[in-house]
Motif scaffolding. Structure first.
Motif, PDB file in Angstrom:
ATOM      1  N   VAL A   1      17.891  41.806  50.242  1.00  0.00           N
ATOM      2  CA  VAL A   1      19.291  42.043  50.588  1.00  0.00           C
ATOM      3  C   VAL A   1      19.734  43.350  49.938  1.00  0.00           C
ATOM      4  CG1 VAL A   1      21.660  41.214  50.398  1.00  0.00           C
ATOM      5  CG2 VAL A   1      19.799  39.590  50.807  1.00  0.00           C
ATOM      6  N   LEU A   2      20.385  44.189  50.727  1.00  0.00           N
ATOM      7  CA  LEU A   2      20.924  45.447  50.222  1.00  0.00           C
ATOM      8  C   LEU A   2      22.445  45.347  50.185  1.00  0.00           C
ATOM      9  CD1 LEU A   2      20.783  48.481  49.465  1.00  0.00           C
ATOM     10  CD2 LEU A   2      20.715  48.975  51.931  1.00  0.00           C
ATOM     11  N   PHE A   3      23.021  45.539  49.002  1.00  0.00           N
ATOM     12  CA  PHE A   3      24.472  45.519  48.832  1.00  0.00           C
ATOM     13  C   PHE A   3      24.973  46.958  48.759  1.00  0.00           C
ATOM     14  CE2 PHE A   3      22.991  41.524  46.923  1.00  0.00           C
ATOM     15  CZ  PHE A   3      23.784  40.607  47.596  1.00  0.00           C
ATOM     16  N   MET A   4      25.946  47.290  49.619  1.00  0.00           N
ATOM     17  CA  MET A   4      26.427  48.666  49.685  1.00  0.00           C
ATOM     18  C   MET A   4      27.944  48.731  49.586  1.00  0.00           C
ATOM     19  SD  MET A   4      24.074  50.352  52.651  1.00  0.00           S
ATOM     20  CE  MET A   4      24.694  51.962  52.183  1.00  0.00           C
ATOM     21  N   CYS A   5      28.437  49.663  48.759  1.00  0.00           N
ATOM     22  CA  CYS A   5      29.857  49.980  48.735  1.00  0.00           C
ATOM     23  C   CYS A   5      29.985  51.499  48.626  1.00  0.00           C
ATOM     24  CB  CYS A   5      30.590  49.251  47.609  1.00  0.00           C
ATOM     25  SG  CYS A   5      30.073  49.676  45.942  1.00  0.00           S
ATOM     26  N   VAL A   6      31.153  51.987  48.328  1.00  0.00           N
ATOM     27  CA  VAL A   6      31.336  53.440  48.322  1.00  0.00           C
ATOM     28  C   VAL A   6      30.647  54.084  47.117  1.00  0.00           C
ATOM     29  CG1 VAL A   6      33.001  55.336  48.282  1.00  0.00           C
ATOM     30  CG2 VAL A   6      33.513  53.261  49.569  1.00  0.00           C
ATOM     31  N   HIS A   7      30.989  53.623  45.918  1.00  0.00           N
ATOM     32  CA  HIS A   7      30.512  54.299  44.714  1.00  0.00           C
ATOM     33  C   HIS A   7      29.326  53.613  44.037  1.00  0.00           C
ATOM     34  CE1 HIS A   7      33.942  56.894  45.099  1.00  0.00           C
ATOM     35  NE2 HIS A   7      34.791  55.895  44.970  1.00  0.00           N
ATOM     36  N   ASN A   8      28.953  52.428  44.482  1.00  0.00           N
ATOM     37  CA  ASN A   8      27.871  51.670  43.854  1.00  0.00           C
ATOM     38  C   ASN A   8      28.122  51.527  42.350  1.00  0.00           C
ATOM     39  OD1 ASN A   8      24.326  51.919  43.197  1.00  0.00           O
ATOM     40  ND2 ASN A   8      25.441  50.137  43.915  1.00  0.00           N
ATOM     41  N   ALA A   9      29.388  51.316  42.004  1.00  0.00           N
ATOM     42  CA  ALA A   9      29.754  51.233  40.596  1.00  0.00           C
ATOM     43  C   ALA A   9      30.425  49.918  40.232  1.00  0.00           C
ATOM     44  CB  ALA A   9      30.702  52.384  40.236  1.00  0.00           C
ATOM     45  N   GLY A  10      30.796  49.113  41.240  1.00  0.00           N
ATOM     46  CA  GLY A  10      31.502  47.879  40.944  1.00  0.00           C
ATOM     47  C   GLY A  10      31.042  46.709  41.787  1.00  0.00           C
ATOM     48  N   ARG A  11      31.601  46.588  42.999  1.00  0.00           N
ATOM     49  CA  ARG A  11      31.327  45.422  43.837  1.00  0.00           C
ATOM     50  C   ARG A  11      29.842  45.219  44.130  1.00  0.00           C
ATOM     51  NH1 ARG A  11      35.677  47.405  48.185  1.00  0.00           N
ATOM     52  NH2 ARG A  11      34.758  49.340  47.405  1.00  0.00           N
TER      53      ARG A  11
ATOM     54  N   SER B   1      20.874  47.850  45.757  1.00  0.00           N
ATOM     55  CA  SER B   1      22.249  48.272  45.985  1.00  0.00           C
ATOM     56  C   SER B   1      22.299  49.777  46.154  1.00  0.00           C
ATOM     57  CB  SER B   1      23.161  47.827  44.824  1.00  0.00           C
ATOM     58  OG  SER B   1      22.860  48.549  43.637  1.00  0.00           O
ATOM     59  N   GLY B   2      23.387  50.262  46.756  1.00  0.00           N
ATOM     60  CA  GLY B   2      23.535  51.696  46.960  1.00  0.00           C
ATOM     61  C   GLY B   2      24.969  52.032  47.321  1.00  0.00           C
ATOM     62  N   GLY B   3      25.285  53.325  47.303  1.00  0.00           N
ATOM     63  CA  GLY B   3      26.628  53.769  47.635  1.00  0.00           C
ATOM     64  C   GLY B   3      26.618  54.971  48.545  1.00  0.00           C
ATOM     65  N   SER B   4      27.647  55.105  49.362  1.00  0.00           N
ATOM     66  CA  SER B   4      27.746  56.246  50.268  1.00  0.00           C
ATOM     67  C   SER B   4      28.155  57.508  49.514  1.00  0.00           C
ATOM     68  CB  SER B   4      28.755  55.947  51.381  1.00  0.00           C
ATOM     69  OG  SER B   4      30.009  55.556  50.839  1.00  0.00           O
ATOM     70  N   GLU B   5      28.904  57.338  48.417  1.00  0.00           N
ATOM     71  CA  GLU B   5      29.294  58.449  47.539  1.00  0.00           C
ATOM     72  C   GLU B   5      29.116  57.967  46.105  1.00  0.00           C
ATOM     73  OE1 GLU B   5      33.280  59.669  48.476  1.00  0.00           O
ATOM     74  OE2 GLU B   5      32.927  59.585  50.636  1.00  0.00           O
ATOM     75  N   PHE B   6      27.874  57.808  45.678  1.00  0.00           N
ATOM     76  CA  PHE B   6      27.609  57.107  44.422  1.00  0.00           C
ATOM     77  C   PHE B   6      28.201  57.835  43.210  1.00  0.00           C
ATOM     78  CE2 PHE B   6      24.083  59.996  44.831  1.00  0.00           C
ATOM     79  CZ  PHE B   6      23.634  60.275  43.550  1.00  0.00           C
ATOM     80  N   ALA B   7      28.703  57.016  42.280  1.00  0.00           N
ATOM     81  CA  ALA B   7      29.390  57.515  41.092  1.00  0.00           C
ATOM     82  C   ALA B   7      28.387  57.927  40.016  1.00  0.00           C
ATOM     83  CB  ALA B   7      30.334  56.438  40.559  1.00  0.00           C
TER      84      ALA B   7
ATOM     85  N   ALA C   1      15.479  46.461  54.306  1.00  0.00           N
ATOM     86  CA  ALA C   1      16.254  45.276  53.945  1.00  0.00           C
ATOM     87  C   ALA C   1      16.367  44.312  55.116  1.00  0.00           C
ATOM     88  CB  ALA C   1      17.645  45.696  53.479  1.00  0.00           C
ATOM     89  N   ASP C   2      16.364  43.024  54.812  1.00  0.00           N
ATOM     90  CA  ASP C   2      16.555  42.005  55.846  1.00  0.00           C
ATOM     91  C   ASP C   2      18.033  41.830  56.172  1.00  0.00           C
ATOM     92  OD1 ASP C   2      13.761  40.973  56.153  1.00  0.00           O
ATOM     93  OD2 ASP C   2      14.024  40.595  54.015  1.00  0.00           O
ATOM     94  N   VAL C   3      18.871  41.951  55.146  1.00  0.00           N
ATOM     95  CA  VAL C   3      20.317  41.819  55.316  1.00  0.00           C
ATOM     96  C   VAL C   3      20.986  42.968  54.581  1.00  0.00           C
ATOM     97  CG1 VAL C   3      22.349  40.366  54.964  1.00  0.00           C
ATOM     98  CG2 VAL C   3      20.119  39.303  55.380  1.00  0.00           C
ATOM     99  N   VAL C   4      21.956  43.602  55.227  1.00  0.00           N
ATOM    100  CA  VAL C   4      22.739  44.662  54.594  1.00  0.00           C
ATOM    101  C   VAL C   4      24.182  44.173  54.471  1.00  0.00           C
ATOM    102  CG1 VAL C   4      23.580  47.034  54.747  1.00  0.00           C
ATOM    103  CG2 VAL C   4      21.265  46.473  55.551  1.00  0.00           C
ATOM    104  N   VAL C   5      24.656  44.070  53.231  1.00  0.00           N
ATOM    105  CA  VAL C   5      26.018  43.623  52.971  1.00  0.00           C
ATOM    106  C   VAL C   5      26.855  44.844  52.612  1.00  0.00           C
ATOM    107  CG1 VAL C   5      27.516  42.168  51.568  1.00  0.00           C
ATOM    108  CG2 VAL C   5      25.205  41.389  52.147  1.00  0.00           C
ATOM    109  N   THR C   6      27.868  45.137  53.422  1.00  0.00           N
ATOM    110  CA  THR C   6      28.728  46.284  53.157  1.00  0.00           C
ATOM    111  C   THR C   6      30.049  45.823  52.556  1.00  0.00           C
ATOM    112  OG1 THR C   6      29.660  46.238  55.401  1.00  0.00           O
ATOM    113  CG2 THR C   6      27.693  47.584  55.055  1.00  0.00           C
ATOM    114  N   MET C   7      30.594  46.658  51.701  1.00  0.00           N
ATOM    115  CA  MET C   7      31.836  46.316  51.001  1.00  0.00           C
ATOM    116  C   MET C   7      32.741  47.540  50.944  1.00  0.00           C
ATOM    117  SD  MET C   7      30.118  44.394  47.739  1.00  0.00           S
ATOM    118  CE  MET C   7      28.692  43.330  47.936  1.00  0.00           C
TER     119      MET C   7
END
Length: 207
Positions: A78-88, A108-114, A148-154
């Motif tokens: 499972v890949l967890f993704m948010c903007v900064h990959n710093a919290g959620r 996990s990863g971020g689109s604009e990682f902090a 990843a089998d599942v990508v969770v976006t936040m």
């Protein structure tokens, strides 16, 4: 790049070559290592840690590439993704790894990682006995998303990559950035609930 950093990258390349013997050649390993280094060099304020971050991220990318090339072990990813990959996404990955153990994998990863993880997120997870202080914000790469089998976006919206045929879940969660520990706790608890539900869906027993 300093002489010490060059030496550290050479050492990292040798370690990765030993780990991926028979899977990838030296050229592929060095390419992933150096491109990972370049991604962090553009953001990092602590140059001494760059080789270590590059090695850790290159290792994850190589595992992803190996999976795409058929080296599977049966565990869901499972890949967890948010903007900064710093919290959620970091809290979600922390819960997933803690609850799933070695029965599944989480990235996990971020689109604009902090440059660093939110201290309130670290503190809130520590209250649950989960240490995410040694994690680090990182970007996403094509091979990681595809493996990843599942990508969770936040909350990353259109910035999150979309590949046809892949399972996506969008979790609407408040961003803990700039919030107090007290305000982050409800976000943390909601993330735990959703991670537990996801593990049930994946038929992965939670500890």
């Amino acid at each position: 790049m300093s002489v010490d950093q060059q030496h550290a990258l050479l050492t990292a390349a040798r370690r990765l070559a030993g780990e991926f013997t028979g899977t990838f050649g030296t050229e592929t390993i060095e390419r992933f290592l150096h491109t990972s280094y370049d991604q962090f060099a553009a953001h990092s304020t602590i140059p001494n840690y760059l080789p270590l971050l590059a090695e850790r991220f290159a290792r994850q990318r190589l595992h992803a590439l190996a999976r795409l090339e058929g080296h599977r072990d049966g565990r869901p990813i499972v890949l967890f993704m948010c903007v900064h990959n710093a919290g959620r996404s970091q809290m979600a990955m922390g819960f997933f790894r803690h609850l799933a153990g070695d029965r599944a994998r989480a990235w996990s990863g971020g689109s604009e990682f902090a440059t660093e993880i939110n201290p309130a997120a670290v503190a809130s997870m520590a209250e649950r006995g989960i240490d995410i202080s040694k994690e680090f914000p990182k970007p996403w790469t094509e091979e990681i998303v595809r493996a990843a089998d599942v990508v969770v976006t936040m909350g990353c919206g259109d910035a999150c990559p979309v590949y046809p045929g892949k399972r996506y879940l969008d979790w609407e969660l408040d961003d803990p950035a700039g919030r107090s520990l007290e305000d982050v706790r409800p976000i943390r608890d909601e993330i735990e609930r959703r991670v537990r539900d996801l593990l049930d869906e994946l038929e992965v027993p939670a500890t």
